[in-house]
Design a protein around this motif. Sequence first.
Motif, PDB file in Angstrom:
ATOM      1  N   ASN A  98      54.367  57.422  22.431  1.00  0.00           N
ATOM      2  CA  ASN A  98      52.940  57.214  22.699  1.00  0.00           C
ATOM      3  C   ASN A  98      52.160  58.303  21.961  1.00  0.00           C
ATOM      4  O   ASN A  98      51.660  59.257  22.555  1.00  0.00           O
ATOM      5  CB  ASN A  98      52.715  57.276  24.213  1.00  0.00           C
ATOM      6  N   THR A  99      52.070  58.134  20.638  1.00  0.00           N
ATOM      7  CA  THR A  99      51.522  59.197  19.784  1.00  0.00           C
ATOM      8  C   THR A  99      50.065  59.512  20.112  1.00  0.00           C
ATOM      9  O   THR A  99      49.611  60.627  19.888  1.00  0.00           O
ATOM     10  CB  THR A  99      51.611  58.803  18.293  1.00  0.00           C
TER      11      THR A  99
ATOM     12  N   GLY B  71      57.748  44.586  22.934  1.00  0.00           N
ATOM     13  CA  GLY B  71      56.880  44.757  24.096  1.00  0.00           C
ATOM     14  C   GLY B  71      57.632  45.441  25.222  1.00  0.00           C
ATOM     15  O   GLY B  71      58.851  45.611  25.148  1.00  0.00           O
ATOM     16  N   PRO B  72      56.902  45.837  26.273  1.00  0.00           N
ATOM     17  CA  PRO B  72      57.507  46.566  27.390  1.00  0.00           C
ATOM     18  C   PRO B  72      58.627  45.763  28.054  1.00  0.00           C
ATOM     19  O   PRO B  72      58.530  44.539  28.175  1.00  0.00           O
ATOM     20  CB  PRO B  72      56.355  46.760  28.381  1.00  0.00           C
TER      21      PRO B  72
ATOM     22  N   GLN C 245      47.098  53.917  29.129  1.00  0.00           N
ATOM     23  CA  GLN C 245      47.434  52.501  29.312  1.00  0.00           C
ATOM     24  C   GLN C 245      48.583  52.066  28.410  1.00  0.00           C
ATOM     25  O   GLN C 245      49.039  50.942  28.491  1.00  0.00           O
ATOM     26  CB  GLN C 245      46.192  51.622  29.072  1.00  0.00           C
ATOM     27  N   LYS C 246      49.051  52.965  27.555  1.00  0.00           N
ATOM     28  CA  LYS C 246      50.072  52.552  26.600  1.00  0.00           C
ATOM     29  C   LYS C 246      51.448  53.092  27.004  1.00  0.00           C
ATOM     30  O   LYS C 246      51.559  54.211  27.501  1.00  0.00           O
ATOM     31  CB  LYS C 246      49.712  53.023  25.194  1.00  0.00           C
ATOM     32  N   ALA C 247      52.470  52.283  26.757  1.00  0.00           N
ATOM     33  CA  ALA C 247      53.834  52.709  27.047  1.00  0.00           C
ATOM     34  C   ALA C 247      54.291  53.715  25.991  1.00  0.00           C
ATOM     35  O   ALA C 247      53.637  53.898  24.969  1.00  0.00           O
ATOM     36  CB  ALA C 247      54.762  51.492  27.057  1.00  0.00           C
TER      37      ALA C 247
ATOM     38  N   LEU D 200      73.470  56.353  23.804  1.00  0.00           N
ATOM     39  CA  LEU D 200      72.811  55.079  23.464  1.00  0.00           C
ATOM     40  C   LEU D 200      72.709  54.942  21.943  1.00  0.00           C
ATOM     41  O   LEU D 200      72.591  55.935  21.228  1.00  0.00           O
ATOM     42  CB  LEU D 200      71.408  55.023  24.075  1.00  0.00           C
ATOM     43  N   PRO D 201      72.739  53.697  21.463  1.00  0.00           N
ATOM     44  CA  PRO D 201      72.652  53.475  20.013  1.00  0.00           C
ATOM     45  C   PRO D 201      71.210  53.596  19.502  1.00  0.00           C
ATOM     46  O   PRO D 201      70.618  52.632  19.028  1.00  0.00           O
ATOM     47  CB  PRO D 201      73.188  52.051  19.847  1.00  0.00           C
ATOM     48  N   VAL D 202      70.645  54.785  19.610  1.00  0.00           N
ATOM     49  CA  VAL D 202      69.270  55.022  19.160  1.00  0.00           C
ATOM     50  C   VAL D 202      69.270  55.231  17.648  1.00  0.00           C
ATOM     51  O   VAL D 202      69.964  56.118  17.148  1.00  0.00           O
ATOM     52  CB  VAL D 202      68.671  56.268  19.852  1.00  0.00           C
ATOM     53  N   SER D 203      68.499  54.406  16.926  1.00  0.00           N
ATOM     54  CA  SER D 203      68.506  54.535  15.467  1.00  0.00           C
ATOM     55  C   SER D 203      67.118  54.688  14.880  1.00  0.00           C
ATOM     56  O   SER D 203      66.953  54.716  13.666  1.00  0.00           O
ATOM     57  CB  SER D 203      69.206  53.344  14.820  1.00  0.00           C
ATOM     58  N   GLY D 204      66.079  54.777  15.737  1.00  0.00           N
ATOM     59  CA  GLY D 204      64.744  54.891  15.165  1.00  0.00           C
ATOM     60  C   GLY D 204      63.670  55.156  16.190  1.00  0.00           C
ATOM     61  O   GLY D 204      63.944  55.268  17.385  1.00  0.00           O
ATOM     62  N   LEU D 205      62.448  55.257  15.684  1.00  0.00           N
ATOM     63  CA  LEU D 205      61.265  55.482  16.510  1.00  0.00           C
ATOM     64  C   LEU D 205      60.232  54.402  16.192  1.00  0.00           C
ATOM     65  O   LEU D 205      60.212  53.838  15.103  1.00  0.00           O
ATOM     66  CB  LEU D 205      60.657  56.856  16.219  1.00  0.00           C
ATOM     67  N   MET D 206      59.368  54.166  17.177  1.00  0.00           N
ATOM     68  CA  MET D 206      58.319  53.163  17.013  1.00  0.00           C
ATOM     69  C   MET D 206      57.037  53.695  17.625  1.00  0.00           C
ATOM     70  O   MET D 206      57.082  54.440  18.607  1.00  0.00           O
ATOM     71  CB  MET D 206      58.793  51.888  17.731  1.00  0.00           C
ATOM     72  N   CYS D 207      55.895  53.360  17.020  1.00  0.00           N
ATOM     73  CA  CYS D 207      54.618  53.730  17.648  1.00  0.00           C
ATOM     74  C   CYS D 207      53.557  52.676  17.378  1.00  0.00           C
ATOM     75  O   CYS D 207      53.671  51.862  16.451  1.00  0.00           O
ATOM     76  CB  CYS D 207      54.130  55.100  17.177  1.00  0.00           C
ATOM     77  N   ILE D 208      52.561  52.684  18.241  1.00  0.00           N
ATOM     78  CA  ILE D 208      51.375  51.828  18.104  1.00  0.00           C
ATOM     79  C   ILE D 208      50.162  52.751  18.210  1.00  0.00           C
ATOM     80  O   ILE D 208      49.764  53.113  19.311  1.00  0.00           O
ATOM     81  CB  ILE D 208      51.298  50.766  19.233  1.00  0.00           C
ATOM     82  N   PRO D 209      49.582  53.169  17.084  1.00  0.00           N
ATOM     83  CA  PRO D 209      48.438  54.086  17.162  1.00  0.00           C
ATOM     84  C   PRO D 209      47.273  53.469  17.931  1.00  0.00           C
ATOM     85  O   PRO D 209      47.135  52.243  17.950  1.00  0.00           O
ATOM     86  CB  PRO D 209      48.058  54.304  15.690  1.00  0.00           C
ATOM     87  N   PRO D 210      46.438  54.304  18.554  1.00  0.00           N
ATOM     88  CA  PRO D 210      45.276  53.783  19.285  1.00  0.00           C
ATOM     89  C   PRO D 210      44.379  52.969  18.360  1.00  0.00           C
ATOM     90  O   PRO D 210      44.151  53.363  17.206  1.00  0.00           O
ATOM     91  CB  PRO D 210      44.547  55.050  19.753  1.00  0.00           C
ATOM     92  N   ALA D 211      43.879  51.836  18.874  1.00  0.00           N
ATOM     93  CA  ALA D 211      42.958  51.013  18.079  1.00  0.00           C
ATOM     94  C   ALA D 211      41.750  51.852  17.691  1.00  0.00           C
ATOM     95  O   ALA D 211      41.215  52.602  18.505  1.00  0.00           O
ATOM     96  CB  ALA D 211      42.527  49.795  18.893  1.00  0.00           C
ATOM     97  N   GLY D 212      41.352  51.778  16.445  1.00  0.00           N
ATOM     98  CA  GLY D 212      40.162  52.498  16.013  1.00  0.00           C
ATOM     99  C   GLY D 212      40.432  53.890  15.484  1.00  0.00           C
ATOM    100  O   GLY D 212      39.598  54.466  14.801  1.00  0.00           O
TER     101      GLY D 212
END
Length: 222
Positions: free
Chosen positions: A130-131, A82-83, A136-138, A158-170
Amino acid sequence: MAAIDDQLKTVLTRVTQAREDALQPAPQTRLVAVSKGHNAGAVLPCLQAGHRLFGENRVQEAGAKWPALRDTYPDIELHLIGPLQSNKLREAMDLFEVIETLDREKLALAIAKTGEGERGRLRACFIQVNTGEEDQKAGILPHEADDFIRWCRDDLALPVSGLMCIPPAGDNPAPHFTLLRDMAARHALPNLSMGMSGDFEIAIRFGATHVRVGTAIFGERG
Ligand SMILES: *Cc1c(COP(=O)(O)O)cnc(C)c1O
């Protein structure tokens, strides 16, 4: 609703099956059991069944729930999904092995300002994209993401090792998962956190290394 350890087993079986059905699954897909909104009593059956990887979306809730559980199960791995407010960063670094929601310059700078030896448990960050370009989404917007990834890794170290997304509902999630997969490949980032209770099997088809599943394991949140 079945017992939580049965639901966990069912989800793990579905993960295995989806990987077998996928043409190009990731080398491995790990289940992040999302326990937000559920108390330690709900988490215990998972721990007793041997599961160790969990996700929480709020620092405060995680701080109240997990330190006592870690006394008994020291090999727990916790992901923040979460944020994160910059003023909670210190607390977050003491609780989470992975912050999956690196989503803006200010937070990146705050992490960079802490020395490598002062980052508590933290050992990796995923950048949230924020694909769906939702207000309203981070997350970093797709057209800014390539520069942001480079800046975090190369300039801030920074120890960046990946990506994350939360597609829009629907939405059909597939194009979002494709976008994220291609972006990770461009930067040779090994980790892809995508897919939730409703779409984790699709995410696995598109190469998810981490699926974040709450409801299908723990039931509806109160
Ligand atoms: C709550 C949450 C999940 C889990 O969602 P379910 O639909 O309950 O599986 C996954 N990812 C994020 C970022 C969440 O906030």
